[in-house]
Motif scaffolding. Structure first.
Motif, PDB file in Angstrom:
ATOM      1  N   ASP A 106     -19.654  18.441 -33.768  1.00 38.90           N
ATOM      2  CA  ASP A 106     -19.071  19.444 -34.680  1.00 38.90           C
ATOM      3  C   ASP A 106     -19.827  20.761 -34.602  1.00 38.90           C
ATOM      4  OD1 ASP A 106     -17.298  17.487 -35.446  1.00 38.90           O
ATOM      5  OD2 ASP A 106     -18.398  16.948 -37.278  1.00 38.90           O
ATOM      6  N   ASP A 107     -21.154  20.699 -34.539  1.00 38.25           N
ATOM      7  CA  ASP A 107     -21.958  21.926 -34.448  1.00 38.25           C
ATOM      8  C   ASP A 107     -21.655  22.697 -33.173  1.00 38.25           C
ATOM      9  OD1 ASP A 107     -23.149  21.392 -36.859  1.00 38.25           O
ATOM     10  OD2 ASP A 107     -24.976  20.528 -36.002  1.00 38.25           O
ATOM     11  N   LEU A 108     -21.455  21.978 -32.079  1.00 41.49           N
ATOM     12  CA  LEU A 108     -21.130  22.640 -30.815  1.00 41.49           C
ATOM     13  C   LEU A 108     -19.800  23.373 -30.912  1.00 41.49           C
ATOM     14  CD1 LEU A 108     -22.255  19.906 -28.243  1.00 41.49           C
ATOM     15  CD2 LEU A 108     -23.234  22.192 -28.488  1.00 41.49           C
ATOM     16  N   GLN A 109     -18.836  22.741 -31.577  1.00 40.83           N
ATOM     17  CA  GLN A 109     -17.535  23.386 -31.732  1.00 40.83           C
ATOM     18  C   GLN A 109     -17.640  24.663 -32.565  1.00 40.83           C
ATOM     19  OE1 GLN A 109     -14.179  22.316 -30.464  1.00 40.83           O
ATOM     20  NE2 GLN A 109     -15.811  21.630 -29.110  1.00 40.83           N
ATOM     21  N   GLN A 110     -18.484  24.643 -33.587  1.00 43.75           N
ATOM     22  CA  GLN A 110     -18.611  25.806 -34.460  1.00 43.75           C
ATOM     23  C   GLN A 110     -19.561  26.866 -33.895  1.00 43.75           C
ATOM     24  OE1 GLN A 110     -19.440  24.611 -38.551  1.00 43.75           O
ATOM     25  NE2 GLN A 110     -18.320  22.708 -38.242  1.00 43.75           N
ATOM     26  N   SER A 111     -20.221  26.556 -32.772  1.00 41.49           N
ATOM     27  CA  SER A 111     -21.124  27.535 -32.161  1.00 41.49           C
ATOM     28  C   SER A 111     -20.401  28.453 -31.177  1.00 41.49           C
ATOM     29  CB  SER A 111     -22.272  26.815 -31.438  1.00 41.49           C
ATOM     30  OG  SER A 111     -21.794  26.119 -30.302  1.00 41.49           O
ATOM     31  N   GLY A 112     -19.064  28.350 -31.111  1.00 43.73           N
ATOM     32  CA  GLY A 112     -18.291  29.239 -30.260  1.00 43.73           C
ATOM     33  C   GLY A 112     -17.537  28.539 -29.153  1.00 43.73           C
ATOM     34  N   GLN A 158     -26.933  30.769 -35.932  1.00 42.56           N
ATOM     35  CA  GLN A 158     -27.682  29.810 -36.732  1.00 42.56           C
ATOM     36  C   GLN A 158     -27.550  28.397 -36.180  1.00 42.56           C
ATOM     37  OE1 GLN A 158     -26.295  30.399 -40.808  1.00 42.56           O
ATOM     38  NE2 GLN A 158     -28.290  31.257 -41.364  1.00 42.56           N
ATOM     39  N   LEU A 159     -26.329  28.026 -35.798  1.00 41.68           N
ATOM     40  CA  LEU A 159     -26.109  26.685 -35.251  1.00 41.68           C
ATOM     41  C   LEU A 159     -26.811  26.531 -33.905  1.00 41.68           C
ATOM     42  CD1 LEU A 159     -22.364  26.154 -36.205  1.00 41.68           C
ATOM     43  CD2 LEU A 159     -24.341  24.910 -37.099  1.00 41.68           C
ATOM     44  N   GLN A 160     -26.776  27.592 -33.076  1.00 38.20           N
ATOM     45  CA  GLN A 160     -27.494  27.524 -31.810  1.00 38.20           C
ATOM     46  C   GLN A 160     -28.988  27.357 -32.050  1.00 38.20           C
ATOM     47  OE1 GLN A 160     -26.334  31.103 -29.757  1.00 38.20           O
ATOM     48  NE2 GLN A 160     -24.219  30.437 -29.478  1.00 38.20           N
TER      49      GLN A 160
END
Length: 536
Positions: free
Chosen positions: A137-143, A320-322
């Motif tokens: 999920d974090d990868l998806q929201q990182s762009g 931030q997620l990165q």
């Protein structure tokens, strides 16, 4: 006037003293400190005499002496004056070169030192019970748009750089499908000091790294076409974990001596290409992922592009997620991994080149275990005293779920692009209801390049999925008839059944091991149980 060397233009140095003016067109190369190959243009100040131009190695005494005599004859001045000027110039260039090398070394990203709060937060994130899903999920929201499974595979492969046997990945897709974008976006979640990004390599570039400079690094190659000269050392780093080369160099006295260049790995190599067959030797040592080329994925990417231009993308959240994922990677430490269920893992019989594929699958399972190291109890090997963690059945389940499509591709006799075309062709043929068709009929619906189309048609014909039913090669082109084939569906079902069977054996063995923890047993006894289960 004091002797000066102007290096404001790196491609044209200028040296002046009271008598001479010397220019160095092209500057000087920073690599190869055992030589100083330059082109010189020497002229007398305020003199109508034409300048002397020559190419030489300032460290080669024989060349230097001949050049000094040549300049002295042309300029009609003493050799001692010219020798002193060239000696001064050589010293100034040496100082310049050393300063530039130091600046380059300072440009190398330094490892970020995490504060106590950052370390605590990173460990807390790594202890998330749903770590894999949360990371996806974090990868998806990182762009990253779509490609959820492929992105997670890439992150796990890059994270394995600290393992004994790191994973490498080759991203395959047609031109313009976003291979480099996906690789770069996932790489931005890896600490900057642990990744090296290049578009092209020279043949010897890998051999001139310091001995341990690239150990545990991730190499990002945007296009494997620009790295053909280093495909062999890449394969050696993947297989042997080190490369070496013997070269002959001249020392300052001009004597030849033999030097062995040794560079140690291991490294993780992530590359992109449109051509699967050309890099088959390297692909055998890497996980092959095929990017989504569907219309739905096109829509997702274009929607993100429009939102980006409209200022609707939250860049701060992406950064931030990165940063979160980078800090989690920094907290992962090298540790030995033991997979007690490895004897139970069997590859589907349809997989080509199982000797190459099985190590990739086992290494991927270890990469998942490595990512969960903060959720695994540390154990100590009785005989060696070495600390290790163990793989769980859940790690194996995730590995099978993520690599299922990869195993399909490893079992398919067609290339990935040809298989996708064949699946499209079956749908198109069913819609049109034609008994036979020409290449021109396909191009009316699918705007595919003629040479690419001919390559697909030829491959499908060679494997018996198409039959030439008529036509003429030079006038109308061949007419084709499509054979109804459910071989790929059977292959998929067969592989899924075999993987599920392996998982069932792992689950039952894991349950037996948990129930046996009440009675202390040595690792030797547990290993015998696994062997008997695998044999059964």
């Amino acid at each position: 006037m004091a002797d000066t060397l102007s290096t404001s233009d790196p491609n044209l140095f200028r040296y002046r003293n009271g008598l001479l003016q010397i220019e160095v067109p092209g500057g000087v190369k920073l690599e190869g400190l055992d030589r100083m190959r330059v082109t010189l243009k020497v002229e007398l100040k305020d003199s109508p005499r034409p300048p002397v131009r020559h190419n030489l190695d300032l460290y080669n005494d024989n060349q230097l002496e001949k050049f000094i005599r040549k300049v002295a004859e042309r300029m009609e001045i003493g050799t001692s004056v010219i020798a002193a000027s060239l000696s001064e110039l050589t010293g100034l260039i040496e100082n310049y070169r050393l300063e530039q090398i130091k600046l380059q070394q300072n440009d190398v990203p330094q490892a970020k030192q995490l504060s106590g709060a950052e370390r605590e937060m990173a460990v807390q994130n790594l202890n998330n019970p749903n770590l894999m899903q949360q990371t996806m999920d974090d990868l998806q929201q990182s762009g990253i748009q779509g490609e959820a499974e492929n992105a997670l595979i890439l992150l796990l492969a890059m994270g394995s750089r600290k393992c004994y046997d790191p994973l490498s990945v080759v991203c395959l897709a047609k031109s313009g499908a976003g291979k480099s974008y996906l690789m770069e976006k996932v790489a931005s979640c890896i600490p900057e000091e642990d990744r090296k990004e290049h578009t092209q390599f020279s043949g010897n570039s890998f051999y001139y790294y310091k001995r341990e400079e690239i150990r545990g690094k991730v190499f990002l190659i945007e296009d494997l076409d620009g790295a053909q000269e280093v495909l062999f050392p890449i394969r050696e780093l993947q297989t042997k974990k080190r490369i070496s080369k013997t070269v002959t160099l001249k020392d300052k006295s001009g004597q030849l001596r033999t030097v062995t260049l040794l560079v140690e790995g291991p490294v993780s190599v992530i590359g992109c290409t449109t051509r699967e067959k050309i890099y088959e030797d390297n692909a055998n040592r890497a996980i092959l992922i095929y990017l989504d080329g569907s219309a739905a994925q096109d829509e997702r990417i274009m929607r993100y592009q429009k939102q980006l231009r409209a200022g609707l993308v939250d860049w701060h959240q992406e950064k931030q997620l990165q940063g979160k994922l980078q800090d989690m990677q920094r907290m992962l430490q090298p540790i030995k991994i033991i997979n007690p269920y490895a004897p139970l893992i069997e590859l589907p019989k349809e997989v080509f080149k199982p000797r190459r594929t099985l190590p990739l699958l086992l290494s991927f399972i270890e990469a998942i275990t490595f990512y969960h190291q903060y959720q695994r109890a540390s154990k100590v090997e009785e005989h060696t005293g070495e600390t290790y963690i163990e793989t769980t059945g859940e790690d194996i389940r995730w590995a099978f779920a993520l690599l299922k499509n990869v195993l399909f591709r490893k079992s398919d006799e067609l290339s990935g692009a040809a298989r996708e075309f064949h699946q499209w062709l079956e749908i198109w043929d069913g819609q049109t209801g034609q008994k036979q068709f020409y290449a021109s009929d396909i191009r009316k619906t699918n705007r595919i390049h003629p040479r690419t189309l001919n390559r697909y048609l030829q491959e499908l014909t060679e494997y018996g999925l198409l039959q030439i039913a008529g036509g003429n090669r030079h006038r109308t082109g061949y007419a084709y008839r499509l054979y109804a084939s459910k071989g790929f569906e059977k292959l998929q079902n067969s592989i899924e059944e075999q993987l599920e069977k392996v998982l069932e054996n792992v689950r039952s063995t894991e349950a037996e091991r948990h129930s046996a923890t009440k009675k202390p047993k040595s690792r030797k006894v547990v290993g015998q149980q696994l062997d008997s289960t695998a044999t059964g």
